[in-house]
Design an enzyme around this catalytic site. Structure first.
Site, PDB file in Angstrom:
ATOM      1  N   HIS A  81       0.818  -1.208   0.000  1.00 43.70           N
ATOM      2  CA  HIS A  81       0.000   0.000   0.000  1.00 43.70           C
ATOM      3  C   HIS A  81       0.858   1.267   0.000  1.00 43.70           C
ATOM      4  O   HIS A  81       0.553   2.220  -0.715  1.00 43.70           O
ATOM      5  CB  HIS A  81      -0.972  -0.004   1.183  1.00 43.70           C
ATOM      6  CG  HIS A  81      -1.958  -1.137   1.092  1.00 43.70           C
ATOM      7  ND1 HIS A  81      -2.795  -1.480   2.117  1.00 43.70           N
ATOM      8  CD2 HIS A  81      -2.237  -2.018   0.077  1.00 43.70           C
ATOM      9  CE1 HIS A  81      -3.543  -2.520   1.748  1.00 43.70           C
ATOM     10  NE2 HIS A  81      -3.217  -2.859   0.518  1.00 43.70           N
ATOM     11  N   ASP A 246      -3.292  -2.635  -5.352  1.00 44.66           N
ATOM     12  CA  ASP A 246      -2.285  -3.648  -5.018  1.00 44.66           C
ATOM     13  C   ASP A 246      -1.358  -3.929  -6.206  1.00 44.66           C
ATOM     14  O   ASP A 246      -0.142  -4.097  -6.047  1.00 44.66           O
ATOM     15  CB  ASP A 246      -2.968  -4.972  -4.627  1.00 44.66           C
ATOM     16  CG  ASP A 246      -3.461  -4.970  -3.188  1.00 44.66           C
ATOM     17  OD1 ASP A 246      -3.017  -4.131  -2.386  1.00 44.66           O
ATOM     18  OD2 ASP A 246      -4.307  -5.837  -2.867  1.00 44.66           O
ATOM     19  N   HIS A 269      -1.080 -11.065  -5.280  1.00 42.93           N
ATOM     20  CA  HIS A 269       0.301 -10.621  -5.047  1.00 42.93           C
ATOM     21  C   HIS A 269       1.330 -11.503  -5.751  1.00 42.93           C
ATOM     22  O   HIS A 269       2.275 -11.000  -6.354  1.00 42.93           O
ATOM     23  CB  HIS A 269       0.600 -10.583  -3.545  1.00 42.93           C
ATOM     24  CG  HIS A 269      -0.189  -9.530  -2.838  1.00 42.93           C
ATOM     25  ND1 HIS A 269      -0.099  -8.182  -3.159  1.00 42.93           N
ATOM     26  CD2 HIS A 269      -1.091  -9.607  -1.839  1.00 42.93           C
ATOM     27  CE1 HIS A 269      -0.909  -7.496  -2.389  1.00 42.93           C
ATOM     28  NE2 HIS A 269      -1.527  -8.333  -1.582  1.00 42.93           N
TER      29      HIS A 269
HETATM   30 ZN   LIG Z   1      -4.086  -4.438  -0.614  1.00 46.80          ZN
END
Ligand SMILES: [Zn+2]
Length: 293
Positions: A81, A246, A269
């Site tokens: 973030h 993200d 991710h």
């Molecule tokens: Zn996030």
């Protein structure tokens, strides 16, 4: 449009708060830095350990968040973030001091990081940014299918993101899609305040494993069988906006200002990190060819 110059911030800024997963109070100081420093993390509670550059080759695989380490066991966690805030605002060089292992979660978005950074002010530097202009199409698919990331050429010096979020017809999270050309203005207006979301069943499972025990449904977006619990969405498609946030934060770990169109299908991710590494490799090949010419 010409390649923009690198930026830092005009003065140090501070913020603090508890981390999302571990709930440990952390104090963060973001300091100006020179051209080509990049984003560098420094654990002030571990002064005996080296700085941790925000680079994909320092990623260590941990579920559900982005974690960096240089020395085993000395990590900075949930960096995606603050990385998104820096990348979104075109801030390329800062040293980020933190006295704990995990970044403050704030409200689950990156708007507080953005507010502090803007309070400091963006300070232009002299060197041009390391820009990777995407010239061909590259696609990465997750081995289990259903997730992919594609980069294609786009208008020169502009990064655009399209994200397709679709967890299937049985999911309580409705399918969502969004496209955006990312500039500091559009990032602040459309992306920065979008919060992390999680299913009620997932947060219960995480809490039973000892993570996020301090969290309530007011601290992030928790989605139960009947919808969002004890909270209100900031946008109907806040989920897909956060997935773009993200993605921007994770791809910034390539160390590059990316110019191209990124299309993500359910990417998380791990896939983002694979693409960040691929982009870094592509840029290294381009820079090597340019040097040899
Ligand atoms: Zn996030």
């Amino acid at each position: 449009m010409t390649v923009r110059h690198q930026n830092t911030i005009a003065k140090p800024v501070e913020l603090h708060g508890r981390g999302l997963f571990h709930g440990i109070e952390a104090a963060v100081t973001i300091l100006p830095a020179e051209d080509h420093t990049g984003i560098v993390f420094r654990r002030t509670d571990r002064p005996d350990t080296p700085d941790i550059p925000a680079h994909v080759h320092n990623v260590t695989k941990v579920p559900r968040r982005t974690v960096l380490e240089v020395v085993p066991g000395v990590q900075v966690e949930t960096v995606e973030h603050i990385m998104a805030a820096l990348a979104g605002l075109h801030i390329d060089n800062v040293v980020v001091e933190i006295n704990a292992p995990e970044f403050p979660a704030s409200d689950g978005s990156c708007i507080e990081f953005c507010e502090r950074l803007m309070e400091a002010g963006v300070q232009p530097l002299t060197a041009p940014v390391n820009c990777l202009q995407i010239a061909g199409c590259t696609q990465i698919d997750a081995p289990d299918g259903g997730q992919s990331l594609t980069v294609r050429p786009y208008i020169q010096n502009i990064a655009a993101y399209t994200y397709h979020l679709n967890y299937g017809v049985r999911s309580v999270i409705a399918p969502q899609a969004m496209s955006i050309e990312v500039t500091p203005e559009s990032f602040l207006r459309e992306i920065a305040a979008a919060r992390t979301f999680v299913l009620e069943s997932e947060i219960k499972a995480l809490q039973s494993m000892g993570f996020g025990k301090h969290l309530t449904a007011k601290d992030l977006v928790v989605v139960g069988p009947s919808g969002v619990i004890d909270n209100e969405l900031r946008w109907q498609n806040e989920g897909v906006r956060h997935k773009i946030l993200d993605c921007i934060g994770d791809l910034a770990l390539s160390g590059l200002s990316l110019c191209g169109h990124i299309t993500a299908v359910r990417s998380g991710h791990h896939l983002n990190h694979v693409l960040a590494q691929r982009l870094h490799n592509m840029a290294s090949a381009v820079f090597t060819r340019q040097k040899a010419a």
